[in-house]
Design a protein around this motif. Structure first.
Motif: not given
Length: 90
Positions: A71-90
């Motif tokens: 019921d709170a006026p919340i639009d954005s919530t942080i739900v995780g802290i990122v350790d690493a991001v891996e994006i594949g090669q195209e």
């Protein structure tokens, strides 16, 4: 959900009572190359994130449920802290 970088904190002594007890952080959405995309926004922190960290942010009704305040006026919530991001090669 999207990736964002925590850029700062927000201190608000006068706010909606349903936001009392939450840490408010300023986050900027990150693009695929790690660049800032769009305008910064304020997000509720549920995981103990700090300035400079890359985080996972959820929005809309999911943001309220993630903060356990449907019921709170919340639009954005942080739900995780990122350790690493891996994006594949195209």
């Amino acid at each position: 959900m999207f990736l964002a970088k925590v850029r700062g904190t927000v201190v608000s002594t006068s706010k909606d009572e349903r936001l009392v007890g939450f840490k408010l952080l300023v986050v900027s959405r990150l693009g695929i190359e790690g660049e800032y995309v769009g305008l910064p926004q304020v997000a509720i922190d549920t995981v103990g994130a700090g300035v400079g960290e890359t985080v996972i942010v959820t929005g809309g009704s999911s943001a309220r449920f993630a903060a356990a305040r449907s019921d709170a006026p919340i639009d954005s919530t942080i739900v995780g802290i990122v350790d690493a991001v891996e994006i594949g090669q195209e």
